[in-house]
Write a protein that holds these residues in place. Structure first.
Motif, PDB file in Angstrom:
ATOM      1  N   GLU A 172       0.797  -1.317   0.035  1.00  0.00           N
ATOM      2  CA  GLU A 172       0.045   0.016   0.072  1.00  0.00           C
ATOM      3  C   GLU A 172       0.948   1.117   0.223  1.00  0.00           C
ATOM      4  O   GLU A 172       1.708   1.427   0.916  1.00  0.00           O
ATOM      5  N   GLY A 173       0.761   2.242  -0.754  1.00  0.00           N
ATOM      6  CA  GLY A 173       1.475   3.400  -0.827  1.00  0.00           C
ATOM      7  C   GLY A 173       0.849   4.294   0.143  1.00  0.00           C
ATOM      8  O   GLY A 173      -0.415   4.184   0.341  1.00  0.00           O
ATOM      9  N   LEU A 174       1.781   5.071   0.713  1.00  0.00           N
ATOM     10  CA  LEU A 174       1.319   5.947   1.967  1.00  0.00           C
ATOM     11  C   LEU A 174       1.406   7.290   1.612  1.00  0.00           C
ATOM     12  O   LEU A 174       0.652   8.138   1.706  1.00  0.00           O
ATOM     13  N   SER A 175       2.729   7.827   1.064  1.00  0.00           N
ATOM     14  CA  SER A 175       3.027   9.004   1.010  1.00  0.00           C
ATOM     15  C   SER A 175       4.233   9.281   0.136  1.00  0.00           C
ATOM     16  O   SER A 175       4.932   8.206   0.083  1.00  0.00           O
ATOM     17  N   CYS A 176       4.292  10.327  -0.675  1.00  0.00           N
ATOM     18  CA  CYS A 176       5.787  10.681  -1.282  1.00  0.00           C
ATOM     19  C   CYS A 176       6.100  12.091  -1.186  1.00  0.00           C
ATOM     20  O   CYS A 176       5.420  12.925  -0.836  1.00  0.00           O
ATOM     21  N   ILE A 177       7.271  12.227  -1.204  1.00  0.00           N
ATOM     22  CA  ILE A 177       7.911  13.688  -1.152  1.00  0.00           C
ATOM     23  C   ILE A 177       8.889  13.871  -2.542  1.00  0.00           C
ATOM     24  O   ILE A 177       9.808  13.011  -2.421  1.00  0.00           O
ATOM     25  N   ASP A 178       8.860  14.772  -3.110  1.00  0.00           N
ATOM     26  CA  ASP A 178      10.095  15.021  -4.155  1.00  0.00           C
ATOM     27  C   ASP A 178      10.964  15.947  -3.795  1.00  0.00           C
ATOM     28  O   ASP A 178      11.071  16.409  -2.662  1.00  0.00           O
ATOM     29  N   ASN A 179      11.862  16.316  -4.693  1.00  0.00           N
ATOM     30  CA  ASN A 179      13.182  17.108  -4.358  1.00  0.00           C
ATOM     31  C   ASN A 179      12.721  18.492  -4.178  1.00  0.00           C
ATOM     32  O   ASN A 179      13.597  19.192  -3.750  1.00  0.00           O
ATOM     33  N   LYS A 180      11.657  19.234  -4.528  1.00  0.00           N
ATOM     34  CA  LYS A 180      11.099  20.449  -4.219  1.00  0.00           C
ATOM     35  C   LYS A 180       9.990  20.291  -3.186  1.00  0.00           C
ATOM     36  O   LYS A 180       9.262  21.241  -2.751  1.00  0.00           O
ATOM     37  N   ASP A 181       9.970  19.180  -2.265  1.00  0.00           N
ATOM     38  CA  ASP A 181       9.197  19.147  -1.066  1.00  0.00           C
ATOM     39  C   ASP A 181       7.695  19.426  -1.603  1.00  0.00           C
ATOM     40  O   ASP A 181       6.966  19.644  -0.772  1.00  0.00           O
ATOM     41  N   ASN A 182       7.471  18.694  -2.801  1.00  0.00           N
ATOM     42  CA  ASN A 182       5.793  18.433  -3.069  1.00  0.00           C
ATOM     43  C   ASN A 182       5.485  17.349  -2.360  1.00  0.00           C
ATOM     44  O   ASN A 182       6.259  16.296  -2.604  1.00  0.00           O
ATOM     45  N   ILE A 183       4.400  17.060  -1.613  1.00  0.00           N
ATOM     46  CA  ILE A 183       4.189  16.119  -0.919  1.00  0.00           C
ATOM     47  C   ILE A 183       2.710  15.695  -1.218  1.00  0.00           C
ATOM     48  O   ILE A 183       1.910  16.283  -1.539  1.00  0.00           O
ATOM     49  N   ARG A 184       2.538  14.270  -1.321  1.00  0.00           N
ATOM     50  CA  ARG A 184       1.137  13.875  -1.486  1.00  0.00           C
ATOM     51  C   ARG A 184       0.882  12.539  -0.241  1.00  0.00           C
ATOM     52  O   ARG A 184       2.043  11.871  -0.094  1.00  0.00           O
ATOM     53  N   TYR A 185       0.090  12.618   0.180  1.00  0.00           N
ATOM     54  CA  TYR A 185      -0.616  11.504   1.074  1.00  0.00           C
ATOM     55  C   TYR A 185      -1.912  10.766   0.495  1.00  0.00           C
ATOM     56  O   TYR A 185      -2.665  11.347   0.008  1.00  0.00           O
ATOM     57  N   GLU A 186      -1.724   9.668   1.116  1.00  0.00           N
ATOM     58  CA  GLU A 186      -2.813   8.810   0.670  1.00  0.00           C
ATOM     59  C   GLU A 186      -3.892   9.014   1.783  1.00  0.00           C
ATOM     60  O   GLU A 186      -3.707   9.597   2.974  1.00  0.00           O
ATOM     61  N   ASP A 187      -5.112   9.414   1.159  1.00  0.00           N
ATOM     62  CA  ASP A 187      -6.345   9.785   1.859  1.00  0.00           C
ATOM     63  C   ASP A 187      -6.461   9.115   3.207  1.00  0.00           C
ATOM     64  O   ASP A 187      -6.765   9.787   4.326  1.00  0.00           O
ATOM     65  N   SER A 188      -6.088   7.960   3.437  1.00  0.00           N
ATOM     66  CA  SER A 188      -6.420   7.144   4.629  1.00  0.00           C
ATOM     67  C   SER A 188      -5.593   7.286   5.696  1.00  0.00           C
ATOM     68  O   SER A 188      -5.679   7.036   6.762  1.00  0.00           O
TER      69      SER A 188
END
Length: 122
Positions: free
Chosen positions: A46-62
Motif C-alpha cells: 500500500e502506498g502511503l506518501s511521497c515527497i519529491d526534491n522540491k518538497d511537493n508532498i502527497r498523502y494517501e487519503d487514509s
C-alpha cells in the motif's frame, strides 16, 4: 552500491508515535523522490506518501492527518512520522526512491529498502 535502509520501527501501543527513517546511499539523493509504503501479512503493498526534491508532498487519503513525510537532503534521509498509531497500522514499512518527475506509481520506484516492522498492539 545503492542502499535504502529503513529504521525506527518496533512495538508500540495504540495512540503512540513513531518516526521512521530512510537512509539512502549510492544515489544522488536530491535527484529522487522518496515514497513510503507498507505491507501487512497476506495483503498487497500500500502506498502511503511521497515527497519529491522540491518538497511537493502527497498523502494517501487514509493516512492524512496522522502521517507526516519529510526529507533532509543534507543527511540523505527521508522520514515518516506516524502519530496516533492504530492496530491496523501494523505492517512492514518500506521506503523507495524514484527519479523526480516520474509518475508516482509503485512501478516508477527503482530502489527499495528492506523494510522495518511496525507492530501496534496493547
Amino acid at each position: 552500491q545503492v542502499q535504502l535502509v529503513e529504521s525506527g520501527g518496533g512495538l508500540v501501543q495504540p495512540g503512540g508515535s513513531l518516526r521512521l527513517s530512510c537512509a539512502a546511499s549510492g544515489i544522488t539523493f536530491n535527484y529522487y523522490a522518496i515514497g513510503w509504503f507498507r505491507q501487512a501479512p497476506g495483503k498487497e503493498r500500500e502506498g502511503l506518501s511521497c515527497i519529491d526534491n522540491k518538497d511537493n508532498i502527497r498523502y494517501e487519503d487514509s493516512v492524512k492527518g496522522r502521517f507526516t513525510i519529510s526529507r533532509d537532503n543534507a543527511k540523505n534521509t527521508a522520514y515518516l512520522t506516524i502519530d496516533n498509531l492504530k492496530p491496523e497500522d501494523t505492517a512492514v514499512y518500506y521506503c523507495a526512491a524514484r527519479l523526480t518527475g516520474t509518475y508516482a506509481s509503485p512501478l516508477s520506484y527503482t530502489y527499495w529498502g528492506q523494510g522495518t516492522q511496525v507492530t501496534v498492539s496493547s
